[in-house]
Design a protein around this motif. Structure first.
Motif, PDB file in Angstrom:
ATOM      1  N   TYR A 117       0.683  -1.051  -0.121  1.00  0.00           N
ATOM      2  CA  TYR A 117      -0.107   0.027  -0.141  1.00  0.00           C
ATOM      3  C   TYR A 117       0.995   1.206   0.023  1.00  0.00           C
ATOM      4  O   TYR A 117       1.833   1.290   0.705  1.00  0.00           O
ATOM      5  N   GLU A 118       0.535   2.166  -0.927  1.00  0.00           N
ATOM      6  CA  GLU A 118       1.335   3.541  -0.637  1.00  0.00           C
ATOM      7  C   GLU A 118       0.164   4.793  -0.276  1.00  0.00           C
ATOM      8  O   GLU A 118      -0.909   4.542  -1.001  1.00  0.00           O
ATOM      9  N   ALA A 119       0.275   5.444   0.645  1.00  0.00           N
ATOM     10  CA  ALA A 119      -0.152   6.384   1.095  1.00  0.00           C
ATOM     11  C   ALA A 119       0.282   7.829   1.390  1.00  0.00           C
ATOM     12  O   ALA A 119       1.486   7.697   1.893  1.00  0.00           O
ATOM     13  N   CYS A 120      -0.308   8.754   1.277  1.00  0.00           N
ATOM     14  CA  CYS A 120       0.531  10.070   1.413  1.00  0.00           C
ATOM     15  C   CYS A 120       0.751  10.490   2.853  1.00  0.00           C
ATOM     16  O   CYS A 120      -0.414  10.143   3.561  1.00  0.00           O
ATOM     17  N   GLN A 121       1.754  10.756   3.218  1.00  0.00           N
ATOM     18  CA  GLN A 121       2.101  11.193   4.575  1.00  0.00           C
ATOM     19  C   GLN A 121       2.145  12.517   5.207  1.00  0.00           C
ATOM     20  O   GLN A 121       1.713  12.937   6.242  1.00  0.00           O
ATOM     21  N   LEU A 122       2.227  13.471   4.194  1.00  0.00           N
ATOM     22  CA  LEU A 122       2.422  14.866   4.511  1.00  0.00           C
ATOM     23  C   LEU A 122       1.254  15.668   3.371  1.00  0.00           C
ATOM     24  O   LEU A 122       1.024  15.193   2.378  1.00  0.00           O
ATOM     25  N   GLN A 127       5.917  13.464   1.046  1.00  0.00           N
ATOM     26  CA  GLN A 127       6.242  12.208   1.649  1.00  0.00           C
ATOM     27  C   GLN A 127       5.108  11.046   1.629  1.00  0.00           C
ATOM     28  O   GLN A 127       3.716  11.515   1.849  1.00  0.00           O
ATOM     29  N   SER A 128       5.586   9.937   1.285  1.00  0.00           N
ATOM     30  CA  SER A 128       4.576   8.852   1.399  1.00  0.00           C
ATOM     31  C   SER A 128       5.282   7.657   1.903  1.00  0.00           C
ATOM     32  O   SER A 128       6.239   7.741   2.266  1.00  0.00           O
ATOM     33  N   ARG A 129       4.245   6.773   2.447  1.00  0.00           N
ATOM     34  CA  ARG A 129       4.888   5.681   3.299  1.00  0.00           C
ATOM     35  C   ARG A 129       4.517   4.418   2.550  1.00  0.00           C
ATOM     36  O   ARG A 129       3.089   4.254   2.044  1.00  0.00           O
ATOM     37  N   MET A 130       4.991   3.152   2.673  1.00  0.00           N
ATOM     38  CA  MET A 130       4.721   2.009   1.994  1.00  0.00           C
ATOM     39  C   MET A 130       4.457   1.018   3.198  1.00  0.00           C
ATOM     40  O   MET A 130       5.033   1.023   4.161  1.00  0.00           O
ATOM     41  N   SER A 131       3.454   0.507   3.073  1.00  0.00           N
ATOM     42  CA  SER A 131       2.885  -0.543   3.947  1.00  0.00           C
ATOM     43  C   SER A 131       2.646  -2.033   3.293  1.00  0.00           C
ATOM     44  O   SER A 131       2.168  -2.001   2.285  1.00  0.00           O
ATOM     45  N   MET A 132       3.843  -2.693   3.478  1.00  0.00           N
ATOM     46  CA  MET A 132       4.144  -3.975   2.946  1.00  0.00           C
ATOM     47  C   MET A 132       3.627  -5.105   3.832  1.00  0.00           C
ATOM     48  O   MET A 132       3.816  -5.393   4.864  1.00  0.00           O
ATOM     49  N   ILE A 133       2.840  -6.030   2.843  1.00  0.00           N
ATOM     50  CA  ILE A 133       2.352  -7.205   3.635  1.00  0.00           C
ATOM     51  C   ILE A 133       3.000  -8.535   3.043  1.00  0.00           C
ATOM     52  O   ILE A 133       3.171  -8.777   2.001  1.00  0.00           O
ATOM     53  N   PHE A 134       3.828  -9.290   4.110  1.00  0.00           N
ATOM     54  CA  PHE A 134       4.707 -10.281   3.713  1.00  0.00           C
ATOM     55  C   PHE A 134       3.718 -11.645   4.236  1.00  0.00           C
ATOM     56  O   PHE A 134       3.324 -11.510   5.369  1.00  0.00           O
ATOM     57  N   SER A 135       3.751 -12.553   3.105  1.00  0.00           N
ATOM     58  CA  SER A 135       2.894 -13.797   3.552  1.00  0.00           C
ATOM     59  C   SER A 135       3.533 -15.066   2.863  1.00  0.00           C
ATOM     60  O   SER A 135       3.972 -15.905   3.458  1.00  0.00           O
ATOM     61  N   ASP A 136       3.465 -15.224   1.733  1.00  0.00           N
ATOM     62  CA  ASP A 136       3.972 -16.136   0.779  1.00  0.00           C
ATOM     63  C   ASP A 136       5.446 -16.503   1.353  1.00  0.00           C
ATOM     64  O   ASP A 136       5.662 -17.830   1.588  1.00  0.00           O
ATOM     65  N   THR A 137       6.397 -15.113   1.474  1.00  0.00           N
ATOM     66  CA  THR A 137       7.767 -15.670   1.907  1.00  0.00           C
ATOM     67  C   THR A 137       8.041 -14.444   2.831  1.00  0.00           C
ATOM     68  O   THR A 137       7.887 -13.333   2.549  1.00  0.00           O
ATOM     69  N   ILE A 138       8.243 -14.908   4.198  1.00  0.00           N
ATOM     70  CA  ILE A 138       8.398 -13.903   4.936  1.00  0.00           C
ATOM     71  C   ILE A 138      10.058 -13.757   5.320  1.00  0.00           C
ATOM     72  O   ILE A 138      10.619 -15.068   5.892  1.00  0.00           O
ATOM     73  N   PRO A 139      10.530 -12.888   5.081  1.00  0.00           N
ATOM     74  CA  PRO A 139      12.311 -12.951   5.096  1.00  0.00           C
ATOM     75  C   PRO A 139      12.766 -13.067   6.486  1.00  0.00           C
ATOM     76  O   PRO A 139      12.069 -12.680   7.500  1.00  0.00           O
ATOM     77  N   ASP A 140      14.008 -12.920   6.462  1.00  0.00           N
ATOM     78  CA  ASP A 140      14.688 -13.090   7.939  1.00  0.00           C
ATOM     79  C   ASP A 140      14.583 -11.725   8.692  1.00  0.00           C
ATOM     80  O   ASP A 140      14.597 -11.712   9.758  1.00  0.00           O
ATOM     81  N   TYR A 141      15.104 -10.660   7.917  1.00  0.00           N
ATOM     82  CA  TYR A 141      14.774  -9.212   8.104  1.00  0.00           C
ATOM     83  C   TYR A 141      14.200  -8.491   7.317  1.00  0.00           C
ATOM     84  O   TYR A 141      14.581  -8.764   5.791  1.00  0.00           O
ATOM     85  N   VAL A 142      13.595  -7.305   7.572  1.00  0.00           N
ATOM     86  CA  VAL A 142      12.899  -6.355   6.487  1.00  0.00           C
ATOM     87  C   VAL A 142      13.414  -5.032   7.027  1.00  0.00           C
ATOM     88  O   VAL A 142      13.457  -4.678   8.259  1.00  0.00           O
ATOM     89  N   GLY A 143      13.185  -4.112   6.213  1.00  0.00           N
ATOM     90  CA  GLY A 143      13.249  -2.647   6.450  1.00  0.00           C
ATOM     91  C   GLY A 143      13.240  -1.866   5.278  1.00  0.00           C
ATOM     92  O   GLY A 143      12.996  -2.153   4.318  1.00  0.00           O
ATOM     93  N   PHE A 144      13.538  -0.636   5.473  1.00  0.00           N
ATOM     94  CA  PHE A 144      13.835   0.281   6.608  1.00  0.00           C
ATOM     95  C   PHE A 144      12.129   0.601   7.518  1.00  0.00           C
ATOM     96  O   PHE A 144      11.532   1.357   6.680  1.00  0.00           O
ATOM     97  N   VAL A 145      12.248   0.242   8.685  1.00  0.00           N
ATOM     98  CA  VAL A 145      10.908   0.404   9.295  1.00  0.00           C
ATOM     99  C   VAL A 145      10.728   1.879   9.723  1.00  0.00           C
ATOM    100  O   VAL A 145      11.720   2.567  10.512  1.00  0.00           O
ATOM    101  N   LEU A 406      -0.067  -3.653  -6.189  1.00  0.00           N
ATOM    102  CA  LEU A 406       0.241  -2.362  -5.601  1.00  0.00           C
ATOM    103  C   LEU A 406      -1.025  -1.616  -5.562  1.00  0.00           C
ATOM    104  O   LEU A 406      -1.694  -1.608  -6.534  1.00  0.00           O
ATOM    105  N   ILE A 407      -1.479  -1.004  -4.259  1.00  0.00           N
ATOM    106  CA  ILE A 407      -2.629  -0.301  -4.051  1.00  0.00           C
ATOM    107  C   ILE A 407      -2.272   0.953  -3.447  1.00  0.00           C
ATOM    108  O   ILE A 407      -1.630   1.253  -2.484  1.00  0.00           O
ATOM    109  N   ILE A 408      -2.582   2.054  -4.460  1.00  0.00           N
ATOM    110  CA  ILE A 408      -2.200   3.401  -4.314  1.00  0.00           C
ATOM    111  C   ILE A 408      -3.460   4.364  -3.585  1.00  0.00           C
ATOM    112  O   ILE A 408      -4.582   4.187  -4.282  1.00  0.00           O
ATOM    113  N   LEU A 409      -3.343   4.750  -2.291  1.00  0.00           N
ATOM    114  CA  LEU A 409      -4.554   5.532  -1.775  1.00  0.00           C
ATOM    115  C   LEU A 409      -4.468   6.566  -2.398  1.00  0.00           C
ATOM    116  O   LEU A 409      -3.597   7.491  -1.815  1.00  0.00           O
TER     117      LEU A 409
END
Length: 422
Positions: A117-122, A127-145, A406-409
């Motif tokens: 998901y991409e949504a405007c932050q300001l 500024q926008s922010r990405m909200s990522m949903i991990f399910s099929d493959t969940i990595p050992d680590y992700v970022g930058f949070v 990709l869902i753009i709000l």
């Protein structure tokens, strides 16, 4: 033969010229569309789809999903437990080229996200922010949070997914969690036996998940935090947590209806920080996101790969373990390719003049880009505990291409925001 060759060359030139001068169409995201909705119920549960060997989030065959040895997820375990993670989009997801750090703050392991998901932050679109949903493959680590605004608990609620963030606005977000019936992540009553499902990095000093957060040295604050998703899932997540039924419909057929939609222009309000262009790649049957970068050609949206991040350095003042990572430790990883791009038209309100307060329930316009085609439709979500259902021009729930979405709000009610395509 010579005449035939000339005729072929003329035809090629005509087709090329037509492509170059293809009409750019602007989406009308505000005018109501005359679409009679055939209300959808719930689709088969995640467990039912998994039993058929199909991913509930991407529609892919689970047996064909390549998963690194250090990862977990549905493709490995056959269990459905999605993670939603707040991901930085600083400098439009390519880093700071002025400091020679292209892709330094790009999403780490972001190419493994099923839904973004991409949504405007300001309010000014800077500024926008990405909200990522991990399910099929969940990595050992992700970022930058990164941190949370009111937008993101409202998205998470329809998935009832596990949630990782680097902080939040005290004025808004705790009240959002309480209103949605989710344990306040700022609560001091967290313990190993009752960890909850919302994990906050910069408030995690005394929380049971603190050792699963890393702050990297050599990167500016606010873009230096990783979460160890696999370890969280295996060691902290409550065993009885049940995510919501959020499966979509998928198809193997390329759309034939709709008009040409091979290039999408997204305008939030800042050329170098949030605006983007998505181009259809026929070989991938997906859209590649490009962003403008000062003193460079447009760059594709790629993940950041880290080298040497496994070496523990020292504990920070907050008790979180820091690891050394320098600019040269970053290399561009995989390009993020989206098989479906959904532009969800919403009403974007603002709190205190600057903090996002979007309306994500009710109905609105939705535009789908799949297989190089554009299809106009609508979306509906009766309340925050329900999933958002996307409907096509025939009023039936849209069938998505198998793969990532990709869902753009898009708050069309804000001046300076729009989406066009050709």
């Amino acid at each position: 033969m010579k005449k035939l060759t000339i005729a072929v060359l003329v035809l090629v030139l005509i087709l090329h010229t037509a492509s170059v001068f293809a009409e750019i169409k602007k989406i009308d995201g505000l005018s109501p569309r005359n679409i009679q909705i055939n209300h959808a119920g719930l689709n088969p549960s995640a467990e039912e789809m998994i039993a058929q060997g199909i991913s509930p989030t991407t529609g892919r065959k689970l047996s064909r999903i390549k998963c690194p040895d250090t990862f977990t997820g549905t493709a490995v375990t056959g269990q459905y437990q999605p993670f939603m993670v707040q991901i930085s989009n600083a400098n439009n997801g390519v880093g700071n080229p002025e400091n020679g750090e292209l892709y330094a703050t790009a999403p780490v392991n972001g190419s493994y996200a099923d839904v973004v998901y991409e949504a405007c932050q300001l309010r000014d679109g800077g500024q926008s922010r990405m909200s990522m949903i991990f399910s099929d493959t969940i990595p050992d680590y992700v970022g930058f949070v990164r941190s949370t605004r009111a937008t993101h608990p409202r998205i998470r609620q329809e998935w009832n997914a596990l949630f990782c963030t680097s902080g939040y606005t005290d004025a808004d977000v705790p009240d959002e969690w309480r209103a949605l019936g989710v344990k306040n992540p700022a609560s001091k009553n967290r313990n190993e036996k009752d960890p909850g499902i919302v994990y906050v990095g910069d408030a995690g000093e005394n929380k049971p998940w603190k050792k699963y957060v890393r702050r990297l040295k050599g990167i500016k604050d606010a873009n230096n935090e990783l979460f160890l998703l696999k370890d969280l899932l295996e060691n902290v997540v409550p065993e009885d947590h049940v995510p919501a039924n959020h499966t979509w419909k998928f198809t193997d057929e390329i759309p034939v209806n709709g008009d040409r939609g091979e290039i999408i222009y997204v305008t939030f309000g800042s050329k170098y920080d949030t605006d983007s262009r998505l181009e259809y790649d026929e070989d991938e049957n997906g859209y590649i996101r490009y962003v403008a970068v000062k003193n460079h050609m447009d760059m594709p949206y790629r993940e950041s790969a880290l080298i040497g991040a496994e070496n523990v350095d020292e504990k920070t003042s907050t008790g979180l373990i820091a690891r050394k990572v320098r600019a040269k430790d970053h290399i561009p990883g995989n390009t993020l390719i989206f098989n479906n791009v959904i532009v969800q038209g919403i009403t974007m309100k603002w709190r205190g003049g600057a903090r996002p307060d979007p309306v994500l329930t009710g109905t609105g316009n939705a535009d789908y880009f799949m297989g190089g085609k554009h299809i106009a439709g609508v979306w509906e979500r009766p309340d925050y505990d329900s999933r958002t259902v996307f409907y096509g021009e025939d009023g039936n729930e849209i069938e998505l291409q198998r793969g990532r979405t990709l869902i753009i709000l898009m708050g069309y009610n804000n001046s300076g925001t729009d989406v066009s395509y050709e």
